[in-house]
Motif scaffolding. Structure first.
Motif, short mmCIF file in Angstrom:
data_model
loop_
_atom_site.label_atom_id
_atom_site.label_comp_id
_atom_site.label_asym_id
_atom_site.label_seq_id
_atom_site.Cartn_x
_atom_site.Cartn_y
_atom_site.Cartn_z
N CYS A 39 0.85 -1.19 0.00
CA CYS A 39 0.00 0.00 0.00
C CYS A 39 0.88 1.23 0.00
CB CYS A 39 -0.92 0.01 1.23
SG CYS A 39 -2.20 1.28 1.11
N TYR A 73 -5.14 2.74 11.59
CA TYR A 73 -6.06 1.73 12.10
C TYR A 73 -5.98 0.44 11.29
CZ TYR A 73 -8.73 3.69 8.25
OH TYR A 73 -9.11 4.14 7.01
N THR A 87 -9.33 -5.32 -4.25
CA THR A 87 -8.92 -4.50 -3.13
C THR A 87 -7.47 -4.82 -2.83
OG1 THR A 87 -9.46 -4.00 -0.82
CG2 THR A 87 -10.09 -6.16 -1.56
N PRO A 136 -4.91 -1.64 -4.51
CA PRO A 136 -4.91 -2.34 -5.80
C PRO A 136 -4.20 -1.57 -6.91
CG PRO A 136 -7.13 -1.63 -5.19
CD PRO A 136 -6.27 -1.42 -3.98
N THR A 156 -10.31 1.56 -3.25
CA THR A 156 -9.00 2.20 -3.41
C THR A 156 -8.89 3.41 -2.48
OG1 THR A 156 -7.62 3.45 -4.97
CG2 THR A 156 -9.97 3.46 -5.41
N SER A 214 -11.66 5.49 -0.06
CA SER A 214 -11.58 5.66 1.39
C SER A 214 -11.20 7.09 1.74
CB SER A 214 -10.55 4.69 1.96
OG SER A 214 -10.89 3.38 1.56
N MET A 249 -5.55 -5.80 8.30
CA MET A 249 -6.56 -5.54 7.27
C MET A 249 -5.91 -5.35 5.89
SD MET A 249 -9.76 -5.50 7.68
CE MET A 249 -11.13 -4.53 8.17
N SER A 250 -4.76 -4.70 5.85
CA SER A 250 -4.15 -4.44 4.54
C SER A 250 -3.78 -5.75 3.84
CB SER A 250 -2.93 -3.54 4.67
OG SER A 250 -1.90 -4.20 5.36
#
Ligand code: SAM
Length: 331
Positions: free
Chosen positions: A22, A28, A67, A71, A97, A120, A326-327
């Motif tokens: 990312c 978070y 995702t 992405p 994204t 987001s 989460m990533s």
């Protein structure tokens, strides 16, 4: 025809994480030290992702979301979109994204067959945006929203994770902006995943419930009216401010979990099928894919995933998914 799981839920949706990398480091989502990245070899190749998507379509899965990670940092993402868009049966191809690279790709993604994007955005304040993402610029995301609209990637949905002490004082500003700008904004309750800990106590105290956000908005701006957003059919409940152009949605995985309507499977970037976001149970698809599994064998593994979906998550009983952040899972 879609398949039913053990609790009679019809599974029609596959979320595919195409990379664990990312270009942001949201506080978070990832721990401050980052996460060890998978090697190139560990990540599914595009043709492997395509094989899984094709097998999923053969089981009636008609909705696919790309995702990450992010992405758009994976090279050749437009080609993957084009390939997936051509799979018979997949009729709703979308992407989540952070938007940073979207202005560069929006038109090509739309031409390749992407239908829409979720972007987001957790704050409208530039310094806060930089602090939450640890490196991003708010103006880039605002430009991304515009580029998506111009490319016809509609409706654009905006995902806003609300966390106490971080951005819970902005719900009203965000709601007002959604109404004025015609955004489809969704407030999402923060979920404790992968041991990411935020300063300030227990995770339960950091979750700001959908009801609490709604109350804040209604006290400041007046009653919300129920609204519908035709496309997507996800877990959000939508409202609008009277006279407002946009919609305001609430996604409440903690305070009003929607496991009873869960219709999804997830594929991690390293090829693990995850029947539930909030359970660490995974089924390896990568090894079978690399041993040359045919479509029937992949379909059988997908069916095993469908059959393994739990009745509901158990976060409130203090069971937390710990193995991945989460990533890595893709949100
Ligand atoms: N990089 C892309 C992005 O930022 O949208 C896609 C991946 S990101 C993991 C997908 C979504 O998950 C984002 O909307 C993000 O805000 C959300 N998310 C990440 N961690 C979360 C958490 N712990 N609880 C709730 N939502 C989370």
């Amino acid at each position: 025809m879609t398949h039913l799981d053990a609790y009679s839920r019809s599974i029609s949706y596959l979320r595919i994480s195409v990379t664990d990398r990312c270009n942001l480091r949201c506080i978070y989502c990832m721990p401050p030290e980052g996460v060890p990245l998978r090697t190139h070899d560990e990540i599914l190749r595009y043709e492997e992702i395509e094989n899984v998507a094709r097998a999923a379509a053969g089981l009636g899965i008609c909705k696919v979301r790309l995702t990450g990670g992010e992405p758009l940092v994976r090279l050749g993402i437009v080609d993957l979109v084009r390939k997936l868009a051509h799979i018979p049966g997949i009729d709703d191809l979308s992407m989540t994204t952070n938007g940073i690279l979207l202005p560069r790709y929006a038109a090509d993604l739309a031409t390749a067959g992407l239908r829409r994007v979720n972007i987001s955005l957790d704050t409208l304040r530039p310094e806060r945006f930089a602090a939450i993402t640890r490196r991003g610029r708010l103006t880039d995301v605002l430009a991304a929203i515009e580029s998506a609209r111009q490319a016809g990637l509609r409706p654009v949905k905006i995902n806003t994770v609300v966390i106490r002490g971080i951005n819970d004082d902005e719900a009203v500003d965000l709601a007002r902006r959604a109404a004025d700008a015609g955004w489809n904004l969704r407030f999402i309750e923060w979920m404790p995943v992968g041991g990411v800990a935020l300063a300030g106590g227990d995770w339960q105290e950091q979750v700001v419930t959908a009801a609490e956000i709604r109350r804040q908005i209604e006290v400041a701006l007046g009653p919300l009216e129920p609204a519908t957003l035709d496309i997507g059919g996800g877990p959000a409940r939508y409202y609008r401010l009277p006279g407002g152009r946009g919609t305001i949605g609430f996604i409440a995985p903690i305070s009003e979990h929607f496991c009873g309507q869960c219709n999804r499977l997830r594929l991690t970037a390293d090829g693990q099928l995850r029947p539930c976001l909030l359970s660490d149970y995974e089924i390896d698809l990568r090894a079978p894919l690399r041993r040359g599994a045919d479509a029937a064998q992949i379909r059988a593994l997908l069916l095993k995933g469908i059959g393994s979906k739990p009745l509901q998550h158990r976060l409130n009983e203090k069971e937390r998914p710990e193995h991945r952040v989460m990533s890595e899972i893709g949100g």
